[in-house]
Design an enzyme around this catalytic site. Structure first.
Site, PDB file in Angstrom:
ATOM      1  CE  LYS A 116       1.203  -8.487   1.600  1.00 13.13           C
ATOM      2  NZ  LYS A 116       1.493  -9.194   0.348  1.00 13.13           N
ATOM      3  NE  ARG A 149       8.182  -8.052  -0.338  1.00 13.83           N
ATOM      4  CZ  ARG A 149       7.219  -7.176  -0.598  1.00 13.83           C
ATOM      5  NH1 ARG A 149       6.796  -6.353   0.307  1.00 13.83           N
ATOM      6  NH2 ARG A 149       6.641  -7.147  -1.773  1.00 13.83           N
ATOM      7  NE  ARG A 183      -0.298  -5.921  -9.031  1.00 14.32           N
ATOM      8  CZ  ARG A 183       0.204  -5.970  -7.796  1.00 14.32           C
ATOM      9  NH1 ARG A 183      -0.574  -5.737  -6.767  1.00 14.32           N
ATOM     10  NH2 ARG A 183       1.454  -6.302  -7.599  1.00 14.32           N
ATOM     11  NE  ARG A 193       3.133  -2.844  -9.111  1.00 16.02           N
ATOM     12  CZ  ARG A 193       2.959  -3.160  -7.846  1.00 16.02           C
ATOM     13  NH1 ARG A 193       1.845  -2.863  -7.229  1.00 16.02           N
ATOM     14  NH2 ARG A 193       3.910  -3.794  -7.192  1.00 16.02           N
ATOM     15  NE  ARG A 243       6.586  -8.529  -7.220  1.00 12.24           N
ATOM     16  CZ  ARG A 243       5.525  -7.812  -7.594  1.00 12.24           C
ATOM     17  NH1 ARG A 243       5.302  -7.597  -8.855  1.00 12.24           N
ATOM     18  NH2 ARG A 243       4.718  -7.330  -6.701  1.00 12.24           N
TER      19      ARG A 243
HETATM   20  P1  AMP Z   1       4.891  -4.481  -3.092  1.00 17.83           P
HETATM   21  O1  AMP Z   1       3.990  -3.415  -3.598  1.00 17.83           O
HETATM   22  O2  AMP Z   1       4.678  -4.771  -1.623  1.00 17.83           O
HETATM   23  O3  AMP Z   1       4.870  -5.710  -3.925  1.00 17.83           O
HETATM   24  O4  AMP Z   1       6.384  -3.909  -3.185  1.00 17.83           O
HETATM   25  C1  AMP Z   1       6.948  -3.540  -4.422  1.00 17.83           C
HETATM   26  C2  AMP Z   1       8.446  -3.707  -4.388  1.00 17.83           C
HETATM   27  O5  AMP Z   1       9.005  -2.875  -3.364  1.00 17.83           O
HETATM   28  C3  AMP Z   1       8.954  -5.104  -4.042  1.00 17.83           C
HETATM   29  O6  AMP Z   1       9.018  -5.955  -5.151  1.00 17.83           O
HETATM   30  C4  AMP Z   1      10.339  -4.810  -3.485  1.00 17.83           C
HETATM   31  O7  AMP Z   1      11.272  -4.523  -4.490  1.00 17.83           O
HETATM   32  C5  AMP Z   1      10.096  -3.539  -2.713  1.00 17.83           C
HETATM   33  N1  AMP Z   1       9.735  -3.799  -1.305  1.00 17.83           N
HETATM   34  C6  AMP Z   1       8.551  -3.522  -0.680  1.00 17.83           C
HETATM   35  N2  AMP Z   1       8.588  -3.883   0.605  1.00 17.83           N
HETATM   36  C7  AMP Z   1       9.805  -4.409   0.824  1.00 17.83           C
HETATM   37  C8  AMP Z   1      10.455  -4.982   1.962  1.00 17.83           C
HETATM   38  N3  AMP Z   1       9.848  -5.086   3.143  1.00 17.83           N
HETATM   39  N4  AMP Z   1      11.733  -5.418   1.792  1.00 17.83           N
HETATM   40  C9  AMP Z   1      12.367  -5.320   0.618  1.00 17.83           C
HETATM   41  N5  AMP Z   1      11.813  -4.810  -0.481  1.00 17.83           N
HETATM   42  C10 AMP Z   1      10.538  -4.356  -0.399  1.00 17.83           C
END
Ligand code: AMP
Length: 194
Positions: free
Chosen positions: A13, A88, A127, A133, A144
């Site tokens: 994405k 989400r 990754r 990370r 996740r």
């Molecule tokens: P990502 O890089 O999109 O995987 O986001 C990393 C982390 O940020 C996720 O595992 C969540 O803990 C948090 N996060 C990002 N976007 C959201 C969202 N829309 N709602 C809740 N938590 C989020």
């Protein structure tokens, strides 16, 4: 153009959103990235987000909705945006509808990056090894994916029901997915003109 990019982590994405946002001159609003910046800056939001995120959990809806509401009010989002990583959960999707309703706007499309679990796990492990990370470590990966199925799949179904969902083959190469996106957006454009 108002788009949502939806799908599991590592479905590509971010890569596609970055390219398309640049092409169209609209902001890529990536909530994961915004949270990582807050963590790096050591803000109160950052401290809370770090604690939650390191376990692979989701940040609470009210926090995320507040963050997005503020971001969408910025002038650069007036003519469009690509939301990457939000909504989400169903509650976030409902809040977004409300926000857009208030300014008399609607979404053009929801691009769904469809990726099988085993492919997602393989990519996440890769990754995790490369970038170290915290949330790409094995326990967090399983958590996740579980959260994705539980909270985010209903969001996919919600948009499918509105006819706005555009499924993509996210296991394909970056270039192939980019082509699929271009074709889908051209089709939308033709429909809008017709
Ligand atoms: P990502 O890089 O999109 O995987 O986001 C990393 C982390 O940020 C996720 O595992 C969540 O803990 C948090 N996060 C990002 N976007 C959201 C969202 N829309 N709602 C809740 N938590 C989020």
């Amino acid at each position: 153009m108002r788009l949502i990019f939806l799908g599991p982590n590592v479905a590509g994405k971010g890569t596609q959103a970055r390219e398309l946002a640049r092409e169209w001159g609209v902001p890529q609003i990536a909530t994961g990235e915004m949270l990582r910046e807050a963590v790096a800056a050591g803000t109160p939001l950052g401290r809370e987000a770090k604690r939650i995120r390191d376990t692979g959990a989701l940040v609470p809806d009210d926090v995320m909705v507040g963050l997005i509401a503020e971001r969408l009010r910025q002038p650069d989002a007036a003519n469009g945006f690509i939301l990457d990583g939000f909504p989400r959960t169903i509650a976030q999707a409902e809040a977004l509808d409300e926000m857009l309703g208030e300014i008399g706007r609607s979404l053009d499309a929801v691009l769904f990056f469809d990726l099988a679990d085993d492919v997602a796990v393989e990519r996440l492990r890769g990754r995790g090894r490369e970038e170290g990370r915290e949330d790409d470590m094995p326990e967090a990966i399983a958590r996740r994916l579980e959260l994705y199925h539980h909270y985010t799949e209903p969001v996919v179904e919600r948009y499918r029901a509105t006819g706005k969902l555009v499924p993509l083959h996210a296991e394909r190469s970056i270039e192939q997915v980019a082509n699929e996106i271009d074709e889908a957006l051209e089709l939308l454009d033709e429909e809008a003109v017709a």
